[in-house]
Design an enzyme around this catalytic site. Structure first.
Site, PDB file in Angstrom:
ATOM      1  N   GLU A  76      31.706 -25.380  49.556  1.00 22.55           N
ATOM      2  CA  GLU A  76      31.555 -26.476  50.505  1.00 22.55           C
ATOM      3  C   GLU A  76      31.929 -27.810  49.847  1.00 22.55           C
ATOM      4  OE1 GLU A  76      29.427 -24.006  49.818  1.00 22.55           O
ATOM      5  OE2 GLU A  76      27.926 -23.779  51.403  1.00 22.55           O
ATOM      6  N   LYS A 102      36.766 -17.358  49.588  1.00 24.93           N
ATOM      7  CA  LYS A 102      36.438 -16.805  48.270  1.00 24.93           C
ATOM      8  C   LYS A 102      36.298 -15.289  48.444  1.00 24.93           C
ATOM      9  CE  LYS A 102      32.966 -17.591  44.668  1.00 24.93           C
ATOM     10  NZ  LYS A 102      31.806 -18.407  44.297  1.00 24.93           N
TER      11      LYS A 102
END
Length: 122
Positions: A76, A102
């Site tokens: 984030e 990811k």
């Protein structure tokens, strides 16, 4: 009123060392980034002139440098940093949406990837 258009860079791949765990820093892994941003066109579109717009090759380099030279625990935070860097480098960008994927997230289960999207407004 100024014309606005959107540029999208999809599935940019980088090897980096982001993550909470020491193993993620030591081993590293691949990250994928999508960048979508609005551009205030000014005279660039009408004049067909790259000088007044965002060169997406340079935008890619900004993303690459941010992903590969910084270290974040959270994707984030990485996504927000990318958005801010793009807006800082290009004053024509009033809004950016960055998605970071990811695929090797340390999750005790089977999944394709973890993904976070962040929007930043100048």
């Amino acid at each position: 009123m100024t014309d606005v258009y959107t540029i999208t860079l999809k599935n940019c791949a980088f090897f980096a060392r982001h993550g909470v765990y020491p193993e993620e820093e030591f081993l590293g892994q691949r990250f994928y980034v999508d960048a979508e941003f609005d551009v205030s066109a000014g005279a660039a579109m009408e004049g067909d002139d790259i000088e007044g717009t965002v060169d997406y090759g340079i935008a890619f380099k900004v993303i690459e440098e941010t992903v590969t030279t910084s270290r974040h625990q959270l994707i984030e935070a990485l996504a927000l940093t990318i958005a801010k860097e793009l807006c800082l480098r290009f004053p024509q960008i009033p809004w950016a949406r960055i998605t970071v994927r990811k695929p090797s997230a340390p999750v005790p289960g089977i999944l394709d990837y973890v993904q976070v999207s962040v929007e930043h407004f100048r």
